[in-house]
Every structure is written in C-alpha cells, then in structure tokens.
Write a protein that holds these residues in place. Structure first.
Motif: not given
Length: 349
Positions: A283-311
């Motif tokens: 649950s902590d991991v999924l919350n990171h990917y939906t709410n806590n991504i830190i955007k930097t120059k080297t961020l994975s291209q696969h995370l360039s668009e926000p991941i949206k997941l309902t509960s």
C-alpha cells in the motif's frame, strides 16, 4: 520430424556434451524453467552445474566462515523463507553490528540477470559474492583469508567432489556459490498457473492484472517482472544516505538516482521495499506512485505521466500482485539451511 522433436534431440546432445566436460563422479544438474521464460543470460557452459557443486555452494551460502569474524553468512541478509532478502530491518546488517546503506535485494531467477546489486556495480554472477564478502559494513573479509580458513576445515573434500581438485581457489569458491544461486528459480506462483492454463484469476485479480499491464509492466515486465534496467522511480533522496544509485558507478549524470528495477515476484514476502527499505507495505508503494513522485531530470520516462488509481483499483492491483507469491519457492527444502551438509550423519548418530 517435427520442430519439437528436433529441439528435444539437440537439447539431449547438448546435455550429454556438457556432462562429458564435468569432473568425473559428479552428477550433472539441469536447470528447469518454463517455456515462456526468455533464454537465460548466464552461460552454463562456463560453469556446468552439478549436484556436488550446488551442495558446496549451498553450504558456503549458509556458512558464516565467509565473514571476518565468522558471524555473518550470505543467508543473514538473504533468508530463504522471505524471498532471499531480510524483512526485519530496512538496511543490511554486517559484522560488529555495522549497518550498510542499502536494503538487501531478493534473490531469484538470477540466470536472467545481466547486472547485480541495486546500482549494477557487478556485471557477472560469478563475481557477485565478492562484493558482500569484502564490503566493510557486511562481511569485511579478504578472499585469501576465506580460502585459508576453508583449507583448515572439511571443505577441501567438498571442493574435490565438486571440481575434481581439493585445492581451493577463489574462482571455484565463487562458481560454487553461483551454482546454488542459479537453482533459485521462482516459477510456480498462481500467475504461472494461469499462464499455464491450470488456474484462473478471480475477477478482482483479473482486474488487477489489467491495471498492472497498464500501469506497471513497462518496468516490471513479464514473465520475470523486471526489465533488468535502471530507473529513477521518483523517490525523494534520503538526506542521510544521499544515495545517487547508478551514478555512483558510472559517474554519468544521466544515471543519477537510478536503481535497478526489482522483480515483483514474491513481493508479498520481500518487504521492506525500495533500495533503502523505506516502505513496509505494498500500500505504501502504491501510494508513492500515485501521490509522491518527485520529478527530476532523470525521472523514468515511464513515470512522466501521473499514475492514477482509485482506492478500489489499488486493492485489485494488490490482489494481482499477491498471485506472484510462489510458496514452492519460498518453502523449498532444497534452498533452506542444509543440516545434512553441516552435520552429516556418521555411524555414531
């Protein structure tokens, strides 16, 4: 003659040829894996597996003699019942109560890896064990000292059985550990049964599988559930560890904050998660990917668009991830502490 028969005959000849290269009186061991797995990266011709070599490697894996004060073995950080990682602390522990700077990676399906460690510091399995043996915060030992200690024990006989020579060398020591680790294959989860059409997902698992393929599969690619690449997954840098990941090896700024993508297989048992063990639950991991991504120059291209997941979608995705649990792997008696190798039966017991 059909294609399958030709492949079977060629495989038989290859196995016979391999057996001819082995030391006499050894028992060839063939690694089995599903036909939907890709071809292994590991070259088995350069380190042919034998039961004797695997037994030797298994004993070395569980023997604290590899560490400077004989208190820490490989298994201290890689417990068989927890997907060959530790679960009771975030960072690896070493001799003299030292604490490392990374979470121990789980060990499975290593024949398909082309780099090792979170930062890819090692590019071949046959030398990987040198890293923890020599690391000052792990085993803090010198390989030559390890050999000297082994020579004073019962190991020369085991090396003779495995390699036809009782002289202990660093090369054979490391190859024996590799042989045991190469047998750690996880391919009997419910997911695998579904792929083999011997089981079906529940509706919740099926929905989770669709979400996985849409949201996660670019990095955690089937069937190994890793792309074996290095990605910046948007974690905030730890202010104490200041770990820049792959950059520490390559010194290439484009590798800053990139870490090797771990497999999702047996994720239920391999917590804590991430290279520094900062998350204790899926649950902590999924919350990171939906709410806590830190955007930097080297961020994975696969995370360039926000991941949206309902509960509810997070629950479904978790249900699918739990189908990657492989209890045949986790509780395999061929992988756990080898009592019979450390305490062989004699006429008196």
């Amino acid at each position: 003659m059909n294609k399958n028969k030709i492949i079977a005959i060629l495989s038989l000849f290859a196995f016979i040829e391999l057996a001819m290269l082995l030391p006499t009186n050894t028992t060839p061991f063939k690694v089995n894996y599903p036909n939907y797995f890709p071809s292994p990266n590991y070259d088995f011709d350069k380190n042919p597996l034998t039961q004797e070599g695997i037994d030797l490697g298994r004993k070395l894996f569980y023997d604290p003699i590899l560490s400077k004060d004989s208190s820490i073995s490989c298994s201290n950080c890689h417990l068989s019942y927890t997907a060959f990682t530790h679960v009771d602390h975030k960072l690896s522990h070493g001799i003299n109560d030292s604490i490392g700077n990374r979470n121990s990676p789980s060990l499975m399906n290593l024949a398909w890896h082309n780099s090792f460690m979170w930062d890819g510091a090692v590019n071949h399995l046959d030398v990987q064990a040198l890293a923890p043996i020599s690391h000052p915060a792990e085993m803090d030992e010198d390989l030559n000292n390890v050999i000297k200690k082994l020579e004073l024990s019962t190991y020369p006989n085991l090396f003779y059985k495995a390699f036809g020579n009782s002289k202990i060398t660093g090369e054979n020591l490391l190859k024996a550990i590799s042989q045991f680790e190469l047998t750690l294959i996880s391919c009997n989860s419910k997911y695998d049964s579904v792929i083999n059409k011997t089981a079906t997902f529940s509706l919740q698992e099926e929905n989770g599988y669709k979400l996985y393929k849409d949201k996660c599969s670019s990095c955690h690619t089937e069937p190994l559930f890793t792309n074996n690449q290095f990605e910046n997954n948007g974690l905030a840098i730890d202010s104490i560890l200041k770990d820049l990941g792959r950059y520490g090896i390559t010194k290439n700024p484009t590798d800053s904050l990139k870490f090797k993508v771990p497999t999702l297989r047996n994720i239920e048992f391999s917590f804590p998660y991430m290279h520094d063990g900062r998350y204790n639950s899926i649950s902590d991991v999924l919350n990171h990917y939906t709410n806590n991504i830190i955007k930097t120059k080297t961020l994975s291209q696969h995370l360039s668009e926000p991941i949206k997941l309902t509960s509810n979608e997070k629950v479904d995705l978790t249900a699918f991830l739990l189908t990657l649990t492989d209890k045949n792997f986790l509780f395999n008696k061929e992988y756990d502490f080898p009592n019979h190798l450390f305490f062989p039966k004699t006429k008196d017991n």
